[in-house]
Design a protein around this motif. Structure first.
Motif, mmCIF file in Angstrom:
data_model
loop_
_atom_site.group_PDB
_atom_site.id
_atom_site.type_symbol
_atom_site.label_atom_id
_atom_site.label_comp_id
_atom_site.label_asym_id
_atom_site.label_seq_id
_atom_site.Cartn_x
_atom_site.Cartn_y
_atom_site.Cartn_z
ATOM 1 N N GLU A 26 42.386 19.245 -2.898
ATOM 2 C CA GLU A 26 42.419 18.851 -4.311
ATOM 3 C C GLU A 26 41.543 19.695 -5.229
ATOM 4 O OE1 GLU A 26 42.214 14.680 -4.165
ATOM 5 O OE2 GLU A 26 44.621 14.338 -4.239
ATOM 6 N N ARG A 27 40.293 19.705 -4.505
ATOM 7 C CA ARG A 27 39.057 20.740 -5.275
ATOM 8 C C ARG A 27 39.588 22.023 -5.256
ATOM 9 N NH1 ARG A 27 33.281 21.673 -2.423
ATOM 10 N NH2 ARG A 27 32.769 23.363 -3.841
ATOM 11 N N LEU A 28 40.415 22.619 -4.032
ATOM 12 C CA LEU A 28 40.691 24.015 -4.056
ATOM 13 C C LEU A 28 41.756 24.047 -5.239
ATOM 14 C CD1 LEU A 28 40.387 26.881 -2.773
ATOM 15 C CD2 LEU A 28 42.228 26.089 -0.936
ATOM 16 N N ARG A 29 42.750 23.230 -5.433
ATOM 17 C CA ARG A 29 43.649 23.323 -6.352
ATOM 18 C C ARG A 29 43.051 23.401 -7.873
ATOM 19 N NH1 ARG A 29 47.871 18.628 -7.640
ATOM 20 N NH2 ARG A 29 49.279 19.743 -9.079
ATOM 21 N N LYS A 30 42.071 22.594 -7.980
ATOM 22 C CA LYS A 30 41.368 22.434 -9.226
ATOM 23 C C LYS A 30 40.499 23.793 -9.640
ATOM 24 C CE LYS A 30 38.081 20.075 -11.767
ATOM 25 N NZ LYS A 30 37.080 18.665 -11.832
ATOM 26 N N THR A 31 40.161 24.168 -8.765
ATOM 27 C CA THR A 31 39.479 25.721 -8.742
ATOM 28 C C THR A 31 40.145 26.898 -9.102
ATOM 29 O OG1 THR A 31 37.694 25.034 -7.270
ATOM 30 C CG2 THR A 31 37.601 27.200 -7.505
ATOM 31 N N ILE A 32 41.387 26.676 -8.165
ATOM 32 C CA ILE A 32 42.430 28.077 -8.421
ATOM 33 C C ILE A 32 42.828 27.710 -9.900
ATOM 34 C CG2 ILE A 32 44.596 28.946 -8.075
ATOM 35 C CD1 ILE A 32 44.076 27.746 -4.923
#
Length: 136
Positions: A26-32
């Motif tokens: 979820e954190r990776l998705r937000k960063t992308i």
């Protein structure tokens, strides 16, 4: 992650991922999303992929690790020194769910992929224009 029915969208995919991997993804998705606001989310190859002028990046959860798919070997090669701390494959970075990839590194890789896709798209459009002129 167990293989079952293919998720219809990112939210459904993530809902099936157990913690702590879900939180990391979820954190990776937000960063992308922050680095590529024009990218479109799509499930492809049974995993979440961001599309922007072609495949941009993707991610997935596995039993022992999470993966960030950069979808381009040139970007991996250009940033190999920054990726030394992670197990990598051709265009994949693996990381433990308990230790997500640094936000700054993810943004840098996504932006590099955006530039790569835009350059490829521009080159393709230029070739198509030249071919169109030849046909006249």
């Amino acid at each position: 992650m167990k293989r079952g029915p293919v998720a219809a969208d990112f939210d459904e995919y993530l809902a099936a991922v157990p913690q702590p991997a879900r939180g990391a993804l979820e954190r990776l998705r937000k960063t992308i999303r922050a680095a590529a606001p024009k990218a479109v989310e799509k499930i492809s190859y049974q995993m979440p992929i961001f599309m922007y002028q072609g495949m941009l990046v993707g991610f997935a959860a596995f039993k022992e690790h999470c993966s960030f798919f950069v979808m381009g070997t040139e970007v991996m090669d250009a940033h190999k020194n920054e990726l030394k701390a992670y197990p990598t494959a051709k265009a994949t970075i693996r990381f433990p769910a308990e230790k997500p990839l640094p936000t700054a590194l993810v943004k840098k890789l996504v932006r590099a992929r955006i530039r790569e896709n835009e350059a490829r798209s521009k080159k393709k459009q230029s070739q198509e224009k030249r071919q169109g002129r030849k046909k006249k």
